[in-house]
Design a protein around this motif. Structure first.
Motif, PDB file in Angstrom:
ATOM      1  N   LEU A 180       3.290  -1.577   6.642  1.00  0.00           N
ATOM      2  CA  LEU A 180       2.768  -1.368   7.969  1.00  0.00           C
ATOM      3  C   LEU A 180       3.782  -0.629   8.877  1.00  0.00           C
ATOM      4  O   LEU A 180       5.015  -0.527   8.693  1.00  0.00           O
TER       5      LEU A 180
ATOM      6  N   TYR B  18      -1.036 -10.352   4.784  1.00  0.00           N
ATOM      7  CA  TYR B  18      -1.121  -8.831   4.699  1.00  0.00           C
ATOM      8  C   TYR B  18       0.163  -8.197   5.522  1.00  0.00           C
ATOM      9  O   TYR B  18       0.774  -7.384   5.555  1.00  0.00           O
TER      10      TYR B  18
ATOM     11  N   THR C 198       0.867  -1.104  -0.025  1.00  0.00           N
ATOM     12  CA  THR C 198      -0.071   0.023  -0.066  1.00  0.00           C
ATOM     13  C   THR C 198       0.817   1.201   0.154  1.00  0.00           C
ATOM     14  O   THR C 198       1.940   1.321   0.571  1.00  0.00           O
TER      15      THR C 198
ATOM     16  N   LEU D 197      -0.218   1.493   6.870  1.00  0.00           N
ATOM     17  CA  LEU D 197      -1.397   1.301   7.839  1.00  0.00           C
ATOM     18  C   LEU D 197      -0.769   0.764   9.185  1.00  0.00           C
ATOM     19  O   LEU D 197       0.192   0.255   9.434  1.00  0.00           O
TER      20      LEU D 197
ATOM     21  N   VAL E   9       1.678  -6.013   3.078  1.00  0.00           N
ATOM     22  CA  VAL E   9       1.197  -4.646   3.264  1.00  0.00           C
ATOM     23  C   VAL E   9       2.058  -3.389   3.931  1.00  0.00           C
ATOM     24  O   VAL E   9       3.027  -4.165   4.847  1.00  0.00           O
TER      25      VAL E   9
ATOM     26  N   VAL F 154      -7.098  -2.902   6.648  1.00  0.00           N
ATOM     27  CA  VAL F 154      -6.543  -3.381   5.236  1.00  0.00           C
ATOM     28  C   VAL F 154      -7.941  -3.437   4.436  1.00  0.00           C
ATOM     29  O   VAL F 154      -7.793  -2.831   3.053  1.00  0.00           O
TER      30      VAL F 154
ATOM     31  N   TYR G  74      -9.203  -0.206   3.382  1.00  0.00           N
ATOM     32  CA  TYR G  74      -8.170   0.390   2.526  1.00  0.00           C
ATOM     33  C   TYR G  74      -8.325  -0.047   0.899  1.00  0.00           C
ATOM     34  O   TYR G  74      -8.430   0.867   0.121  1.00  0.00           O
TER      35      TYR G  74
END
Length: 440
Positions: A424, A418, A123, A127, A422, A296, A299
């Motif tokens: 993070l 994730y 992403t 997050l 992702v 997530v 998002y």
């Protein structure tokens, strides 16, 4: 039979199905012959009814039934072979001049097609992944609760702060009469506490129900009424004192440690606090994981853009429910379900792109872990493997349970993905601050 597809645009298509007599005639004739053999019609011997009469009575219904079966089977086969990713189900187009007596029967079906899109797991925005820690305040409060829970009651003559009082609540008009234990440390109302402190066995105290407890749900249990009735209940109740006790805290000794965790598992107050911290943070991890999964999901829904065949889906919703909907009702239902549909497509794409699968053996192990956790809550800390296998087999024999556990296991696999992929950022917080920050 001939099936062709007309592509309207990227998200909509029409499938045309042409069925000729050769496709269904033999089957229809066979069924009508069976009807003829079984028909009981006055004036004719069984099995000798004229075929013309059978066709007149049953021919159209059998024809319609067989053609519909052909349509369903071959249309599904076509969609599978052509690898068409269809949303909802094919919708038959209305044909005003359709004639079942024609040599060729032509049908048309509208299709809503799934959009093409990509899901970049890395992403752009970082997050937050919460790490919830048990601070000293929480640990000390838990130690105090344990000491109180396992402490002993000492009878007293007069009510003092944080005592436990056994008595009966009464209100004739509301038909309330309930004997209960009133724990003063759970009472919120200062007026009520002032009225209770110093009272003796046999005394009666009138208390207002509104704002009586720190937690609203307690009112229902102490009055012996439903949660629905207790909600917003604003009356006065008489409380007759029958017994007064002080709960003397249990000593933090080996006897208590053994009672809590088994013999010699914990040997000091420091080890007890360390165990409480470890167990609490394991439970907190489940909450932080759920928060991450939700974040997530949200998002992806907000940031992965693609169009849907909204007109088709609205029409599909309008016609496929138990009750037909108006245009406005169908549009409203579509708006409600659109967000969920978008995530189903996104999740399906993630699962496909990353080849995430659930094998039966790992589902069985997941079920056994779930069962083991439940058994531990009832004090069965070391169940036999054979017992777990037997219970898991019974659970997995229920299709609803299989579906539920599969969904949970898939969520766990997605969460693991994730955490790996992702973008993070970790934020360490106490549980109190986590609740404030996440739930307001």
């Amino acid at each position: 039979m001939n099936i062709t597809k007309e592509q309207i645009d990227d998200l909509n298509a029409v499938v045309k199905v042409a069925i000729t007599k050769e496709d269904y005639q033999d089957k229809v004739e066979s069924i009508l012959n069976d009807y003829r053999k079984q028909a009981n019609i006055p004036g004719f011997r069984k099995g000798h009814v004229p075929m013309g009469m059978i066709k007149k009575q049953y021919g159209k219904a059998v024809l319609v039934d067989e053609v519909n079966k052909l349509l369903q089977d071959n249309l599904n086969k076509y969609l599978t072979e052509e690898k068409l990713d269809v949303l909802g189900n094919p919708l038959p187009k209305q044909q005003d001049n359709f004639d079942w007596d024609n040599d060729q029967l032509d049908f048309e079906f509208e299709l809503g097609l799934a959009p093409s899109f990509e899901v970049p797991l890395k992403t752009k925005k970082a997050l937050t992944q919460y790490k919830i820690v048990a601070d000293d305040k929480m640990i000390n409060e838990q130690v105090e609760r344990i000491q109180k829970q396992y402490g002993k009651l000492v009878s007293q003559n007069e009510i003092a702060k944080d005592y436990e009082v056994i008595g009966t609540f009464k209100n004739e008009e509301e038909e309330i009469e309930n004997k209960t234990t009133l724990e003063l440390d759970k009472v919120k109302s200062k007026t009520a506490l002032k009225a209770l402190i110093g009272k003796k066995i046999g005394d009666e105290v009138v208390l207002a129900t509104k704002g009586l407890f720190k937690e609203d749900y307690l009112l229902s249990s102490v009055l012996g009424v439903s949660q629905e009735k207790a909600k917003d209940l604003d009356i006065e109740v008489a409380f007759t004192i029958e017994e007064i006790n002080e709960r003397e805290a249990a000593a933090l000794d080996q006897e208590l440690f053994d009672k809590l965790f088994g013999k010699d598992a914990i040997k000091s107050e420091e080890e007890l606090k360390a165990r409480i911290k470890e167990d609490s943070e394991k439970q907190f991890e489940q909450q932080s994981d759920q928060k991450l999964l939700n974040d997530v999901t949200e998002y992806f829904i907000e940031n992965i853009k693609f169009d849907l065949p909204s007109e088709f889906l609205t029409k599909w919703i309008k016609t496929t429910g138990e009750q037909p909907l108006s245009d406005d009702q169908a549009s409203e239902e579509y708006e409600k379900s659109e967000k969920g549909l978008r995530y189903q497509l996104i999740e399906g794409k993630i699962i496909k792109d990353n080849d995430i699968q659930i094998q039966f053996d790992e589902l069985k192990e997941f079920a056994k872990g779930f069962i083991k956790t439940q058994m531990a809550q009832f004090g069965q800390l070391d169940p036999q493997e054979e017992e777990l296998d037997n219970i898991a087999a019974r659970v997995l024999g229920n299709q609803d349970e299989v579906k539920r556990l599969s969904e949970q296991l898939m969520s766990q696999k997605l969460l693991t993905l994730y955490k790996e992929k992702v973008n993070l950022k970790t934020k360490e917080v106490t549980y109190e601050n986590f609740v404030k920050e996440v739930y307001g």
